[in-house]
Design a protein around this motif. Structure first.
Motif, PDB file in Angstrom:
ATOM      1  N   ASP A 135       7.551 -10.365  14.679  1.00  0.00           N
ATOM      2  CA  ASP A 135       8.919  -9.932  14.972  1.00  0.00           C
ATOM      3  C   ASP A 135       8.993  -8.462  15.369  1.00  0.00           C
ATOM      4  N   ASP A 136       7.857  -7.785  15.484  1.00  0.00           N
ATOM      5  CA  ASP A 136       7.779  -6.373  15.890  1.00  0.00           C
ATOM      6  C   ASP A 136       8.416  -5.421  14.883  1.00  0.00           C
ATOM      7  N   ARG A 137       8.785  -5.917  13.711  1.00  0.00           N
ATOM      8  CA  ARG A 137       9.420  -5.041  12.722  1.00  0.00           C
ATOM      9  C   ARG A 137       8.405  -4.245  11.908  1.00  0.00           C
ATOM     10  N   SER A 138       7.168  -4.690  11.912  1.00  0.00           N
ATOM     11  CA  SER A 138       6.123  -3.991  11.161  1.00  0.00           C
ATOM     12  C   SER A 138       4.833  -4.035  11.959  1.00  0.00           C
ATOM     13  N   ILE A 139       3.902  -3.251  11.526  1.00  0.00           N
ATOM     14  CA  ILE A 139       2.579  -3.270  12.136  1.00  0.00           C
ATOM     15  C   ILE A 139       1.530  -3.455  11.043  1.00  0.00           C
ATOM     16  N   TYR A 140       0.367  -3.907  11.465  1.00  0.00           N
ATOM     17  CA  TYR A 140      -0.786  -3.963  10.574  1.00  0.00           C
ATOM     18  C   TYR A 140      -1.751  -2.856  10.980  1.00  0.00           C
ATOM     19  N   LEU A 141      -2.326  -2.221   9.976  1.00  0.00           N
ATOM     20  CA  LEU A 141      -3.341  -1.219  10.258  1.00  0.00           C
ATOM     21  C   LEU A 141      -4.442  -1.334   9.224  1.00  0.00           C
ATOM     22  N   ILE A 142      -5.586  -0.778   9.572  1.00  0.00           N
ATOM     23  CA  ILE A 142      -6.747  -0.760   8.684  1.00  0.00           C
ATOM     24  C   ILE A 142      -7.065   0.704   8.405  1.00  0.00           C
ATOM     25  N   SER A 143      -7.074   1.090   7.129  1.00  0.00           N
ATOM     26  CA  SER A 143      -7.188   2.503   6.797  1.00  0.00           C
ATOM     27  C   SER A 143      -7.902   2.717   5.466  1.00  0.00           C
ATOM     28  N   ASP A 144      -8.594   3.868   5.365  1.00  0.00           N
ATOM     29  CA  ASP A 144      -9.213   4.256   4.095  1.00  0.00           C
ATOM     30  C   ASP A 144      -8.487   5.446   3.461  1.00  0.00           C
ATOM     31  N   LYS A 145      -7.241   5.699   3.876  1.00  0.00           N
ATOM     32  CA  LYS A 145      -6.521   6.869   3.365  1.00  0.00           C
ATOM     33  C   LYS A 145      -6.182   6.755   1.877  1.00  0.00           C
ATOM     34  N   ASN A 146      -6.251   5.542   1.339  1.00  0.00           N
ATOM     35  CA  ASN A 146      -5.928   5.340  -0.075  1.00  0.00           C
ATOM     36  C   ASN A 146      -7.158   5.208  -0.964  1.00  0.00           C
ATOM     37  N   GLY A 147      -8.339   5.300  -0.384  1.00  0.00           N
ATOM     38  CA  GLY A 147      -9.549   5.140  -1.188  1.00  0.00           C
ATOM     39  C   GLY A 147     -10.795   5.275  -0.343  1.00  0.00           C
ATOM     40  N   GLU A 148     -11.912   4.795  -0.858  1.00  0.00           N
ATOM     41  CA  GLU A 148     -13.197   4.934  -0.179  1.00  0.00           C
ATOM     42  C   GLU A 148     -13.348   3.985   0.999  1.00  0.00           C
ATOM     43  N   PHE A 149     -12.752   2.797   0.899  1.00  0.00           N
ATOM     44  CA  PHE A 149     -12.970   1.752   1.899  1.00  0.00           C
ATOM     45  C   PHE A 149     -11.708   1.493   2.713  1.00  0.00           C
ATOM     46  N   THR A 150     -11.899   0.970   3.918  1.00  0.00           N
ATOM     47  CA  THR A 150     -10.755   0.629   4.749  1.00  0.00           C
ATOM     48  C   THR A 150     -10.083  -0.631   4.224  1.00  0.00           C
ATOM     49  N   GLN A 151      -8.761  -0.568   4.121  1.00  0.00           N
ATOM     50  CA  GLN A 151      -7.971  -1.678   3.599  1.00  0.00           C
ATOM     51  C   GLN A 151      -6.991  -2.156   4.663  1.00  0.00           C
ATOM     52  N   LEU A 152      -6.613  -3.421   4.572  1.00  0.00           N
ATOM     53  CA  LEU A 152      -5.593  -3.976   5.454  1.00  0.00           C
ATOM     54  C   LEU A 152      -4.221  -3.626   4.889  1.00  0.00           C
ATOM     55  N   ILE A 153      -3.388  -3.008   5.738  1.00  0.00           N
ATOM     56  CA  ILE A 153      -2.082  -2.515   5.304  1.00  0.00           C
ATOM     57  C   ILE A 153      -1.008  -3.029   6.257  1.00  0.00           C
ATOM     58  N   ARG A 154       0.141  -3.425   5.684  1.00  0.00           N
ATOM     59  CA  ARG A 154       1.315  -3.750   6.493  1.00  0.00           C
ATOM     60  C   ARG A 154       2.318  -2.597   6.344  1.00  0.00           C
ATOM     61  N   LYS A 155       2.776  -2.047   7.493  1.00  0.00           N
ATOM     62  CA  LYS A 155       3.711  -0.920   7.481  1.00  0.00           C
ATOM     63  C   LYS A 155       5.015  -1.323   8.128  1.00  0.00           C
ATOM     64  N   ASP A 156       6.128  -1.166   7.399  1.00  0.00           N
ATOM     65  CA  ASP A 156       7.453  -1.441   7.937  1.00  0.00           C
ATOM     66  C   ASP A 156       7.863  -0.279   8.844  1.00  0.00           C
ATOM     67  N   LEU A 157       8.209  -0.574  10.097  1.00  0.00           N
ATOM     68  CA  LEU A 157       8.493   0.486  11.054  1.00  0.00           C
ATOM     69  C   LEU A 157       9.834   1.168  10.792  1.00  0.00           C
ATOM     70  N   ALA A 158      10.781   0.472  10.223  1.00  0.00           N
ATOM     71  CA  ALA A 158      12.097   1.060   9.966  1.00  0.00           C
ATOM     72  C   ALA A 158      12.070   1.980   8.750  1.00  0.00           C
ATOM     73  N   SER A 159      11.524   1.501   7.657  1.00  0.00           N
ATOM     74  CA  SER A 159      11.534   2.273   6.408  1.00  0.00           C
ATOM     75  C   SER A 159      10.300   3.144   6.226  1.00  0.00           C
ATOM     76  N   GLY A 160       9.212   2.780   6.883  1.00  0.00           N
ATOM     77  CA  GLY A 160       7.960   3.497   6.686  1.00  0.00           C
ATOM     78  C   GLY A 160       7.181   3.033   5.472  1.00  0.00           C
ATOM     79  N   ASP A 161       7.727   2.070   4.731  1.00  0.00           N
ATOM     80  CA  ASP A 161       7.040   1.567   3.536  1.00  0.00           C
ATOM     81  C   ASP A 161       5.746   0.856   3.918  1.00  0.00           C
ATOM     82  N   GLU A 162       4.736   1.021   3.077  1.00  0.00           N
ATOM     83  CA  GLU A 162       3.435   0.399   3.322  1.00  0.00           C
ATOM     84  C   GLU A 162       3.032  -0.471   2.136  1.00  0.00           C
ATOM     85  N   LYS A 163       2.399  -1.595   2.444  1.00  0.00           N
ATOM     86  CA  LYS A 163       1.870  -2.475   1.409  1.00  0.00           C
ATOM     87  C   LYS A 163       0.394  -2.717   1.683  1.00  0.00           C
TER      88      LYS A 163
END
Length: 667
Positions: free
Chosen positions: A253-281
């Protein structure tokens, strides 16, 4: 014109070799030069023939209907594009070029595809549009610039790609809109600071584009580009703290994006980011390994991702509705690549490589629910030269202690160890060092390793020294800048470990590696010549200053971040100090140097200067240069001679006379 330049170069090199008293000959229609390499015995060529007739078949995309697929495989000298209609079906060749096919991307809603191809390994790839109806190709790029990272929008009406078209060095993003009579090209994002920019995914409407900004192996960022306004928004990553951030795609629905990042730890994790709120899971929080790839089905109902777990791949199915996932346990242990759902979303194609089998294409049947799966069907069965792959050796993963400590205990370096069967006496060892430096050895199929195990009776050890990917971002950064030679010390520690193994002969050890691995071979020869019997340097860096000066401008800034900026006097002095060609008097080991004339990454001058310096010092050097290759050999006829010569070189320096006689007897 290109052909005549090759011939002129060959004449000049041959004349120089004669003048210096070297024995030089050419093979493969004059395109392969061999200096001081003895003729390969015909019996050895015959002995190795089956190991050199191994094919692979990588998945390259589904057709428009999703009932058939495109793969790349080699029936002649190089990989070409083929079509397969069903599991186990015949491979129908579609392209017939003298150069291998690069990237391939099927055009949505059309019976066409885009592919890239360069000339002679120069990596200045051009983009072509292939029409499967008539088998014809049309060039889309300008014919001069370097082009890569191709991406269609959802309707197949426009193609985004990375290109140096603007000035020959900047890695910008361009967009080509396909017209009925004429295409429209436009620059949509400039690279102003030397970063590499690449497109990742279009929104459903095609008005927005996810892009990757690649600064270094430890720093990358994700941006959102609005194609109408030109505005660009940073979504993940910053300049204050190193982190790896990679765009994985828009939600349906283009409301969020998926990204792969290690900004939260040592390894890259799969993250869903809401584009409107900026919230990440964080979706893959329970997986303590790097997530390496992610894909959604066209209808957005299901997803899949792959993790790199101690060098082996694990496949997970993902439900976008609730962010749950499930590991698929029916796959063989190996390395997975090129995952893609078919248009209906009920099948997942993937390429799979194992220690016993070369890359082949498989399809996983999927159930009605997003996390359910059925049979895994093999679509291609690549030839292995009539060899019995069940007799191939699988590696053992070991962790050996190195020179420094972690929490008071010696740091452990992972390595994959292949040993011959039925060892009755200590066997010689070949240490194979990966390139990168941010690469990682993974237990892929290697006919060369199996050849050395069987025919030479040698063990093969592939270490992942510090600086390798796959073991966390701290490990990845441990060889940067002034810490460069710490990775070389890890090879010294491996030599110490070999000496403790009763079935390995520490007095008969060789080193082998390409690109940065070639530098590691040369550096190991500087520091550990008294513990080595042979060294094979393939397209390796011999001097960091000349390498940074002569490597192509479009990649120079990227390499400066990794190795150091040679324009800084202090760093320049350090780089000169650790460069192997400044210490040739310490290299007292027979050397085999292998190069491609058109290499844009590690220029041919790096090989020429180390060969000249070693010969001036009185060292024994074999030198092989392919005039129609670049950063490594992609043409079978050249690779065959390289394999034969390498085997002969190892046999000369690792085997006793009885073992040499056995090697050249045809079974």
């Amino acid at each position: 014109m290109l052909k005549w330049r090759y011939l002129a170069t060959a004449v000049m090199l041959s004349a120089a070799a004669v003048a210096n008293g070297m024995e030089t000959r050419t093979e493969n229609n004059g395109q392969l030069q061999l200096q001081d390499i003895p003729p390969i015995p015909a019996s050895l060529v015959e002995e190795l023939d089956r190991y050199q007739n191994v094919r692979s078949a990588s998945f390259r995309g589904w057709d428009m209907e999703g009932s058939g697929m495109y793969i790349s495989t080699r029936f002649g000298e190089v990989n070409q594009l083929h079509r397969v209609e069903r599991a186990g079906g015949a491979r129908r060749q579609l392209t017939f070029f003298n150069e291998p096919i690069g990237e391939v991307l099927t055009r949505p809603q059309h019976r066409q595809l885009a592919y890239t191809m360069d000339a002679g390994g120069n990596e200045y790839a051009q983009i072509f549009l292939f029409d499967s109806a008539n088998g014809k190709s049309k060039m889309l790029s300008d014919g001069e610039s370097r082009n890569s990272v191709i991406l269609w929008n959802k309707r197949g009406s426009a193609l985004a790609y990375q290109s140096t078209r603007r000035d020959g060095r900047a890695n910008d993003i361009w967009l080509t809109t396909i017209g009925d009579k004429k295409n429209e090209d436009r620059l949509i994002l400039k690279s102003e600071d030397g970063s590499w920019w690449g497109p990742s995914d279009f929104s459903q409407s095609g008005s927005q584009l996810l892009v990757l900004q690649y600064v270094s192996s430890t720093r990358s960022k994700v941006h959102l580009l609005d194609l109408d306004s030109g505005d660009i928004t940073l979504l993940s990553g910053d300049d204050e703290k190193d982190s790896r951030n990679f765009p994985a795609g828009f939600s349906y629905d283009d409301r969020s994006i998926y990204l792969i990042s290690d900004k939260n730890g040592e390894f890259t994790q799969l993250i869903r980011k809401d584009l409107a709120s900026g919230d990440e899971k964080i979706i893959s929080a329970d997986i303590p390994w790097d997530i390496s790839s992610f894909v959604l089905s066209e209808d957005g109902r299901r997803g899949a991702f792959v993790s790199n777990e101690n060098g082996m791949s694990a496949l997970y199915l993902y439900d976008p509705r609730n962010d749950r996932y499930r590991k698929v346990d029916t796959l063989p242990i190996g390395v997975i690549g090129d995952i893609e759902f078919n248009p209906n979303g009920d099948k997942l194609a993937l390429s799979l490589n194992t220690p016993k089998t070369p890359t082949d294409t498989f399809v996983l049947d999927l159930g009605r629910r997003p996390l359910s799966s059925g049979d895994l069907n093999r679509w291609t069965f690549s030839e292995v030269g009539g060899l019995d792959t069940e007799q191939f050796i699988e590696p053992e993963l070991v962790h050996y202690p190195t020179f420094d400590k972690v929490n008071g205990e010696p740091r452990k370096i992972p390595a994959f160890v292949y040993k011959p069967r039925d060892i009755k006496a200590p066997v010689p060892v070949i240490i194979s060092i990966h390139g990168g430096p941010e690469g990682q050895y993974r237990p892929l199929f290697s006919s060369n390793y199996q050849l050395w195990l069987k025919k030479l009776g040698a063990a093969v050890i592939a270490p992942n020294v510090r600086g390798s990917a796959g073991y966390g971002k701290s490990f990845l950064a441990m060889d940067n800048g002034y810490k460069r030679e710490d990775s070389v010390k890890d090879i010294g520690a491996l030599l110490d470990w070999i000496a403790t193994q009763t079935d390995l002969d520490a007095k008969r050890v060789a080193v082998f590696g390409g690109s940065y691995g070639g530098y590691m071979v040369l550096a190991s020869s500087v520091h550990y010549s008294d513990r080595l019997k042979a060294a094979v340097d393939i397209v390796g860096i011999s001097n960091f200053v000349t390498f940074l000066t002569n490597t192509k401008s479009y990649r120079r800034d990227l390499r400066r971040v990794e190795y150091g900026d040679e324009r800084d006097p202090q760093m320049r002095a350090f780089l000169e100090d650790i460069s192997p060609n400044n210490h040739v008097e310490k290299i007292q080991v027979p050397m085999f140097v292998v190069q491609g004339q058109n290499d844009p990454r590690v220029p041919v001058t790096e090989a020429e200067q180390i060969v000249a310096a070693l010969r001036e010092n009185g060292n024994q050097v074999w030198y092989m240069n392919a005039l129609n290759e670049g950063h490594g050999y992609r043409k079978k006829e050249n690779n065959d001679v390289f394999t034969q010569a390498t085997t002969l070189f190892f046999s000369e320096h690792l085997l006793d006379e009885t073992q040499k006689e056995k090697l050249t007897l045809v079974e």
